[in-house]
Write an enzyme that holds these catalytic residues in place. Sequence first.
Site, PDB file in Angstrom:
ATOM      1  N   GLY A   7     -22.189 -51.161 -32.279  1.00  0.00           N
ATOM      2  CA  GLY A   7     -22.795 -52.227 -31.474  1.00  0.00           C
ATOM      3  C   GLY A   7     -24.314 -52.223 -31.569  1.00  0.00           C
ATOM      4  O   GLY A   7     -24.905 -51.431 -32.308  1.00  0.00           O
ATOM      5  N   LEU A   9     -26.696 -51.347 -29.318  1.00  0.00           N
ATOM      6  CA  LEU A   9     -27.338 -50.122 -28.845  1.00  0.00           C
ATOM      7  C   LEU A   9     -26.932 -48.920 -29.691  1.00  0.00           C
ATOM      8  O   LEU A   9     -27.764 -48.070 -30.028  1.00  0.00           O
ATOM      9  CB  LEU A   9     -26.984 -49.905 -27.372  1.00  0.00           C
ATOM     10  CG  LEU A   9     -27.639 -48.719 -26.678  1.00  0.00           C
ATOM     11  CD1 LEU A   9     -29.160 -48.787 -26.754  1.00  0.00           C
ATOM     12  CD2 LEU A   9     -27.173 -48.634 -25.221  1.00  0.00           C
ATOM     13  N   ILE A  35     -11.249 -44.709 -27.191  1.00  0.00           N
ATOM     14  CA  ILE A  35     -11.719 -44.203 -25.890  1.00  0.00           C
ATOM     15  C   ILE A  35     -10.816 -44.622 -24.725  1.00  0.00           C
ATOM     16  O   ILE A  35     -11.064 -44.257 -23.585  1.00  0.00           O
ATOM     17  CB  ILE A  35     -13.188 -44.591 -25.596  1.00  0.00           C
ATOM     18  CG1 ILE A  35     -13.393 -46.106 -25.631  1.00  0.00           C
ATOM     19  CG2 ILE A  35     -14.134 -43.878 -26.552  1.00  0.00           C
ATOM     20  CD1 ILE A  35     -14.754 -46.559 -25.120  1.00  0.00           C
ATOM     21  N   ALA A  58     -18.384 -51.105 -24.756  1.00  0.00           N
ATOM     22  CA  ALA A  58     -18.038 -51.952 -23.607  1.00  0.00           C
ATOM     23  C   ALA A  58     -17.414 -53.250 -24.082  1.00  0.00           C
ATOM     24  O   ALA A  58     -17.575 -53.646 -25.237  1.00  0.00           O
ATOM     25  CB  ALA A  58     -19.284 -52.261 -22.783  1.00  0.00           C
ATOM     26  N   TYR A  59     -16.707 -53.887 -23.169  1.00  0.00           N
ATOM     27  CA  TYR A  59     -16.232 -55.254 -23.396  1.00  0.00           C
ATOM     28  C   TYR A  59     -17.327 -56.147 -22.811  1.00  0.00           C
ATOM     29  O   TYR A  59     -17.529 -56.170 -21.596  1.00  0.00           O
ATOM     30  CB  TYR A  59     -14.904 -55.483 -22.676  1.00  0.00           C
ATOM     31  CG  TYR A  59     -14.283 -56.834 -22.968  1.00  0.00           C
ATOM     32  CD1 TYR A  59     -13.215 -56.957 -23.851  1.00  0.00           C
ATOM     33  CD2 TYR A  59     -14.753 -57.996 -22.347  1.00  0.00           C
ATOM     34  CE1 TYR A  59     -12.637 -58.189 -24.124  1.00  0.00           C
ATOM     35  CE2 TYR A  59     -14.191 -59.231 -22.616  1.00  0.00           C
ATOM     36  CZ  TYR A  59     -13.134 -59.324 -23.500  1.00  0.00           C
ATOM     37  OH  TYR A  59     -12.575 -60.552 -23.773  1.00  0.00           O
ATOM     38  N   THR A  60     -18.052 -56.865 -23.659  1.00  0.00           N
ATOM     39  CA  THR A  60     -19.234 -57.598 -23.179  1.00  0.00           C
ATOM     40  C   THR A  60     -19.125 -59.125 -23.291  1.00  0.00           C
ATOM     41  O   THR A  60     -20.085 -59.818 -22.993  1.00  0.00           O
ATOM     42  CB  THR A  60     -20.497 -57.148 -23.948  1.00  0.00           C
ATOM     43  OG1 THR A  60     -20.265 -57.337 -25.345  1.00  0.00           O
ATOM     44  CG2 THR A  60     -20.838 -55.695 -23.671  1.00  0.00           C
ATOM     45  N   ASP A 100     -26.801 -55.572 -15.171  1.00  0.00           N
ATOM     46  CA  ASP A 100     -27.307 -56.325 -14.018  1.00  0.00           C
ATOM     47  C   ASP A 100     -26.194 -57.122 -13.331  1.00  0.00           C
ATOM     48  O   ASP A 100     -26.336 -57.545 -12.192  1.00  0.00           O
ATOM     49  CB  ASP A 100     -28.424 -57.274 -14.453  1.00  0.00           C
ATOM     50  CG  ASP A 100     -27.997 -58.251 -15.543  1.00  0.00           C
ATOM     51  OD1 ASP A 100     -27.237 -57.831 -16.435  1.00  0.00           O
ATOM     52  OD2 ASP A 100     -28.432 -59.416 -15.527  1.00  0.00           O
ATOM     53  N   TYR A 123     -16.303 -59.242 -15.619  1.00  0.00           N
ATOM     54  CA  TYR A 123     -17.160 -58.310 -16.362  1.00  0.00           C
ATOM     55  C   TYR A 123     -17.936 -57.409 -15.396  1.00  0.00           C
ATOM     56  O   TYR A 123     -17.913 -56.179 -15.513  1.00  0.00           O
ATOM     57  CB  TYR A 123     -18.118 -59.104 -17.258  1.00  0.00           C
ATOM     58  CG  TYR A 123     -19.194 -58.267 -17.903  1.00  0.00           C
ATOM     59  CD1 TYR A 123     -18.882 -57.303 -18.856  1.00  0.00           C
ATOM     60  CD2 TYR A 123     -20.537 -58.431 -17.550  1.00  0.00           C
ATOM     61  CE1 TYR A 123     -19.879 -56.530 -19.442  1.00  0.00           C
ATOM     62  CE2 TYR A 123     -21.535 -57.669 -18.136  1.00  0.00           C
ATOM     63  CZ  TYR A 123     -21.198 -56.717 -19.078  1.00  0.00           C
ATOM     64  OH  TYR A 123     -22.188 -55.954 -19.647  1.00  0.00           O
ATOM     65  N   LYS A 127     -17.407 -53.312 -14.821  1.00  0.00           N
ATOM     66  CA  LYS A 127     -18.532 -52.404 -15.106  1.00  0.00           C
ATOM     67  C   LYS A 127     -18.869 -51.560 -13.870  1.00  0.00           C
ATOM     68  O   LYS A 127     -19.220 -50.380 -13.992  1.00  0.00           O
ATOM     69  CB  LYS A 127     -19.769 -53.188 -15.570  1.00  0.00           C
ATOM     70  CG  LYS A 127     -19.641 -53.798 -16.957  1.00  0.00           C
ATOM     71  CD  LYS A 127     -19.513 -52.759 -18.068  1.00  0.00           C
ATOM     72  CE  LYS A 127     -20.832 -52.100 -18.403  1.00  0.00           C
ATOM     73  NZ  LYS A 127     -20.700 -51.167 -19.560  1.00  0.00           N
TER      74      LYS A 127
END
Length: 279
Positions: A7, A9, A35, A58-60, A100, A123, A127
């Site tokens: 991804g 990051l 994971i 992550a699922y984004t 956020d 989402y 999170k």
Amino acid sequence: MITGCNGQLGNEMQLLEKENPQHTYYNTDVAELDITNQLAIEQFVADHQIDGIVNCAAYTAVDKAEDNEELCTKLNAEAPANLAHAIGKRGGWMIQISTDYVFDGTNHTPYTEDEDTCPNSVYGKTKLVGELNVQKLCERYMIIRTAWLYSTFGNNFVKTMIRLGNEKPELGVIFDQIGTPTYARDLAQVIMTAINKGIVPGIYHFSNEGVISWYDFTKAIHRIAGITTCHVRPLHTSEYPTPAARPHYSVLDKTKIKQTYGIEVPYWEESLRECIAKL
């Protein structure tokens, strides 16, 4: 161990690994490690004697999450629990990247780490559960909430606006949602600083400095990228309905991470220029 290494990051972390050869890194994505599989994680952590985990996976897809709650929960809530459980048993540390979107965006001043969370999307809710699971299962945890992430890797707002700016004579972009962009490389740098200086457990906020709307961000992207043929129009949120609710104001207060790790955070436009120069 880095998860989600393919991804935005994760890719930035891999670039910084070369500058920080004092550690041994295991970069994993779905092909190397599932994971969502507790046993597979425990085996991997034991086999490679992992001391710490940076969870960049992550699922984004925020809108798709509204219809894919099961998968979103698996990746954003259950997977962090699996990772935290495995590393917590070894007395290791974990850095969980959050968002956020754990806030509803009704504030008018920057969100601090100790304010009440109130997610209003699948989402954001998943999170937040991920955050709580990590805190419960790993004593040496760091949760870093970030926002508006972009980089030279993967799909993101900056690359999309450059592409559309070159393709279309006109674009409508929302002007009444306010936040701060985050260059993934700057976030990766902060993560590396925390690893090198030592994990100070807690929740932290990180984005670049400054405040901007999506509309103004797009205007800046086009200006820096030299796009002059596309007219950008401001839109109200109501003119662009989406399946998931977006926070109208999601500026994060970064005082805690700056004081704890003695870092200076770059202004969003400086980082944007750096990224676009690389593109």
